[in-house]
Motif scaffolding. Structure first.
Motif, short mmCIF file in Angstrom:
data_model
loop_
_atom_site.label_atom_id
_atom_site.label_comp_id
_atom_site.label_asym_id
_atom_site.label_seq_id
_atom_site.Cartn_x
_atom_site.Cartn_y
_atom_site.Cartn_z
N UNK A 82 0.84 -37.00 102.22
CA UNK A 82 0.14 -35.72 102.38
C UNK A 82 1.19 -34.63 102.58
N UNK A 83 1.06 -33.54 101.83
CA UNK A 83 2.11 -32.52 101.81
C UNK A 83 1.53 -31.12 102.06
N UNK A 91 10.94 -30.83 105.20
CA UNK A 91 12.01 -30.55 104.24
C UNK A 91 12.33 -29.05 104.27
N UNK A 92 13.60 -28.73 104.44
CA UNK A 92 14.03 -27.33 104.49
C UNK A 92 14.97 -27.09 103.31
N UNK A 93 14.51 -26.23 102.37
CA UNK A 93 15.30 -25.97 101.16
C UNK A 93 15.84 -24.54 101.23
N UNK A 109 5.93 -33.25 104.71
CA UNK A 109 5.42 -34.44 104.03
C UNK A 109 5.14 -35.53 105.06
N UNK A 110 3.94 -36.10 105.04
CA UNK A 110 3.63 -37.26 105.88
C UNK A 110 3.43 -38.46 104.96
N UNK A 111 4.30 -39.45 105.13
CA UNK A 111 4.25 -40.67 104.33
C UNK A 111 3.50 -41.74 105.11
N UNK A 112 2.42 -42.26 104.54
CA UNK A 112 1.64 -43.32 105.18
C UNK A 112 2.16 -44.65 104.64
N UNK A 114 -4.94 -25.75 101.17
CA UNK A 114 -5.05 -27.11 100.63
C UNK A 114 -3.97 -28.01 101.22
N UNK A 115 -4.21 -29.31 101.14
CA UNK A 115 -3.17 -30.31 101.40
C UNK A 115 -2.94 -31.03 100.08
#
Length: 353
Positions: free
Chosen positions: A241-242, A216-218, A303-306, A267-268
């Protein structure tokens, strides 16, 4: 091509505009609680818990159980936590971030070579949010989205060629994160009184659980008090996980208030998603969250969505967790049906003020 480039938030942000287009302005009821993110981050009050995973697979049963207990408490009360001593080398994380930052620093014309086409169903690639509600509202972000694990399901043809180590570092991070997901799911299973491998099996196992990466690029926003980088939502995933570039922006809706997550070095950040909330019959929480933007610094997050497979598994509360006293809180649905249900409901309801 020209019309697509014009729709990028980065183009808007760098054009020198002083006020944002009306389709990025949030509804009045949301505007009352959008503050300056740097001021919000300094506030005292409830904090997103930090969980030290150093002992998650300790050979000492007492030590291991203590780590599991802190994880369980955070999953029940918050559904979101900072993970430290997670086992993924900091050097790899730094290289992953550098690769993503380098891609987003390329000229927009270069990034457009990887553009997705959501309307035709080609969702992987470089994109910006399309309006998916009647008001036509948009979010102040661009992104790059693609599947990173299992390796045999990837489409490397749409992965960025620049920087040249993008594929190598992203693949290695995905492999290591998949191992971490197994550890977390195992601990969460044991904390529910289930066999260690149960939750992982229920979300698809090593072959079917999909890891989707969204960078994500804000961009800097001239009127951050009117916009959101990401509107309020819960994640549909099993776990998310972010990582981020240490610029604050994530807010959690906790006990009736928006709480800004502080930036915790090395941290994650991990979210429990809807899928685990459903399987646990609501014992673990999928928390409502959103992203703020600011006028000083670009924010980037990874962000990794499982995600479980869309059709192969019926998501419902596990029978061991359903009793007369605690009946099933969720009806059986496939993952695809759950997503559709949420999209439909979103058009019917507002979000908290």
């Amino acid at each position: 091509m020209a019309t697509r480039v014009a729709s990028r938030v980065e183009s808007l942000a760098s054009s020198g505009i002083q006020s944002i287009p009306k389709e990025y302005v949030r509804p009045q009821e949301e505007l009352t609680n959008i503050g300056d993110v740097f001021e919000e981050e300094k506030k005292e009050g409830p904090q997103v818990p930090t969980i030290d995973l150093k002992e998650i697979d300790s050979p000492d049963e007492v030590v291991r159980a203590k780590c599991h207990e802190t994880l369980k408490k955070a999953a029940q009360e918050w559904g979101v936590m900072h993970l430290v001593n997670h086992g993924i080398p900091q050097d790899l994380i730094d290289r992953l971030k550098k690769a993503g930052e380098t891609f987003f620093s390329l000229p927009i014309e270069e990034k457009e070579k990887y553009a997705n086409d959501q309307e035709s169903g080609k969702i992987q690639g470089y994109g910006s949010k399309l309006a998916n509600n009647a008001s036509g509202q948009l979010e102040w972000e661009d992104y790059f989205f693609h599947l990173v694990f299992p390796e045999d399901k990837r489409d490397l043809s749409i992965w960025p060629k620049k920087p040249c180590d993008y594929t190598e570092v992203t693949s290695e991070y995905a492999r290591q994160l998949r191992g971490l997901a197994t550890k977390i799911l195992g601990a969460l299973s044991l904390c529910l009184g289930l066999e260690e491998g149960r939750l992982e099996k229920e979300v698809g196992g090593m072959e079917e659980l999909l890891l989707q990466l969204k960078i994500n690029y804000y961009p800097i926003c001239p009127q951050p008090e009117l916009a959101l980088g990401v509107e309020a939502h819960t994640d549909v995933s099993s776990l998310t996980f972010l990582l981020h570039n240490m610029v604050p922006g994530l807010q959690l809706y906790y006990e009736g208030k928006w709480i800004t997550a502080k930036c915790v070095p090395d941290s994650i950040l991990m979210h429990i998603g809807d899928t685990i909330e459903i399987l646990s019959n609501g014992k673990y929480k999928s928390i409502l969250h959103r992203g703020l933007v600011n006028k000083e610094k670009v924010r980037i997050s990874w962000a990794v969505f499982c995600e479980p497979p869309k059709e192969k598994i019926i998501l419902k509360p596990l029978p061991e967790l359903v009793t007369d006293a605690e009946p099933a809180l969720f009806p059986p649905r496939t993952f695809a049906q759950h997503i559709q249900h949420k999209l439909f409901r979103k058009t019917q309801e507002g979000v908290p003020n």
